[in-house]
Design an enzyme around this catalytic site. Structure first.
Site: not given
Ligand code: BGC
Length: 489
Positions: A150, A165, A203
């Site tokens: 996630s 990132r 998620d």
């Protein structure tokens, strides 16, 4: 609904002034919510264009909702912000049904800023323990795996993803800009685990798909937890940045918005000096502007920084002559600390006093307690109201006047009044009549989600296998691998 400061009449002026100042600082009025939502719609659209924008709007290659006929046994792992969860999920014949066995491991803090191989080795080792507990590895064929990872990843296929990132305070070296799947698979291979990653899932996408499995009205999946984000189903024809792939424009595609990056240009969000400090001190300054104002990881820190500021005020407005050593610890308070303050049932805020004493060695005065309570309410309310802008923006962009939103995450599940405050803000933004904005029965209703990172990831793995069986392999890189994992000839 929020508790009013009970004794303003006899509250000293300086505390009263501060409460007023904080109310002005943290309150987001209806007109502001509407302006934020409008800008949110623009940024969501911009993210889908070839040029792109700050909100990544990642096409996930999850192409369609489950029909209820998905079956099989799957592994699912969830590397969230706080825990590592490993599950085995069985999807039986009965539509909407599932069985789940699971183990949870706390992700050691040092791994979050260590080296990539240490992180992957820990994950693979935990999977090995889990699989060995439940199976004789030598007799196990291949198991397909849905990996809930996630963080923002760019996905050219469902079984791969390049980490754009880290977010949520992670800072593991050697992963940003890299495809996370070969790194993860190398760690599995070292331990000779008979597992094949079939779907790399966010998620929010998992939450969307798991919720849609049991509730067909669900159009959006949201996480309000350590981090904050949403995914929704669009049509390939609405995604200019994949037009060159000439996919059927009517085919659905789940988009992982990564809306935590909303307003990274600082155009509309009412940031306070505390939000700015959090951003500057974070491992990725300038990123995740929206998330840093609304997500669970940051709520306690916003609260803490505000109190420290009041203590350090030239007239020392809080905790005069008391040591604030513990309060000075960055990220020393989490969102559950605010939750406890918000649920203190006593007029004299006795539980809050006890909490400050036991956790921080501070004995607040009665009026300081009033400020503390109000501050927690303001920070919790601001978060709930701002997240409503994101939901309203997706619905506005898609022209959805009715929808269900499947939501999960610690803030959504445990933070007091979060749902009610969010529903109230949706009503204000979308101009619903007076009898709406209460949650249940609203045109856009945010409902508790099914288990996205377990059942959702398993379902997405199942949908991917189904696509391979049907010969619809767009956005699946290792088709043979998926075949092998599913035992398809
Ligand atoms: C991540 C998202 C994730 C969200 C909720 C954010 O920090 O970038 O990928 O969905 O947290 O976990």
């Amino acid at each position: 609904m929020d508790a009013k400061v009970s004794s303003r009449a006899d509250c000293p002026d300086n505390i009263l002034d501060q409460i007023k100042r904080l109310e002005e600082l943290f309150t987001v009025e209806t007109e502001q919510l509407k302006a934020i939502t409008k800008h949110f719609v623009d940024e969501l659209n911009q993210g889908l264009t070839v040029e792109g924008g700050d909100i990544p709007m990642v096409p996930t290659w999850c192409m369609g909702k489950p029909k209820g006929d998905e079956t099989g046994t799957f592994l699912a792992i969830d590397m969230g912000g706080t825990n590592l969860r490993i599950c085995e999920i069985n999807l039986p014949e009965a539509a909407g049904a599932f069985e789940i066995t699971q183990s949870k491991y706390r992700l050691p803090e040092e791994l979050k800023s260590g080296e990539a191989n240490e992180l992957w080795d820990y994950v693979a080792h935990s999977i090995e323990k889990f699989v060995k507990q439940n199976h004789d590895i030598d007799e196990l064929g291949q198991l397909p795996l849905g990996f809930t990872f996630s963080y923002p990843v760019s996905q050219e296929s469902i079984d791969h993803g390049v980490l754009q990132r880290w977010t949520k305070g992670f800072n593991v070296k050697g992963v940003e800009g890299e495809d996370v799947v070969p790194q993860f698979e190398a760690a599995l291979a070292k331990r000779k685990l008979p597992i094949k990653l079939t779907a790399l899932v966010n998620d929010t996408t998992g939450t969307l798909i798991a919720s849609a499995y049991t509730n067909p009205e669900v159009q959006i999946g949201c996480i309000f937890g350590t981090g904050c984000n949403a995914a929704y189903m669009d049509k390939c024809g609405n995604i200019p940045k994949i037009a060159h792939l000439n996919l059927d424009p009517e085919i659905p595609m789940a988009i992982n918005c990564e809306w935590g990056a909303f307003d990274n240009q600082h155009k509309v969000l009412p940031r306070t000096s505390y939000d700015i400090i959090i951003d500057k001190a974070s491992p990725r300054p300038g990123q995740q502007t929206f998330e840093k104002m609304v997500a669970g990881l940051y709520l306690g820190e916003i609260f803490r920084l505000t109190l420290v500021d009041l203590h350090e005020h030239p007239d020392c407005l809080m905790f005069k002559d008391q040591a604030i050593t513990k309060l000075s610890q960055p990220y020393g308070l989490d969102a559950s600390f605010l939750s406890k303050i918000e649920v203190d049932p006593f007029e004299n805020l006795d539980e809050t006093a006890e909490l400050f004493h036991s956790t921080l060695d501070i004995k607040p005065s009665r009026h300081e307690l009033e400020l503390i309570r109000r501050l927690a309410e303001l920070i919790g309310t601001r978060a709930a109201r701002l997240t409503a802008c994101g939901i309203a923006a997706i619905c506005t962009k898609q022209n959805w006047t009715t929808a269900h939103v499947g939501a999960d995450g610690s803030v959504f599940t445990h933070y007091p009044h979060f749902k009610a405050r969010q529903a109230q803000a949706l009503k204000e933004i979308l101009d619903w009549p007076a009898n709406q904005g209460k949650g249940a029965g609203d045109p856009i209703e945010v409902v508790a989600a099914e288990d996205g990172s377990g059942v959702g990831a398993a379902l997405i793995a199942a949908l991917t296998i189904k696509r391979v069986q049907d010969g619809n392999v767009a956005g699946i890189k290792n088709v043979d691998g998926v075949r092998a994992a599913a035992g398809i000839a």
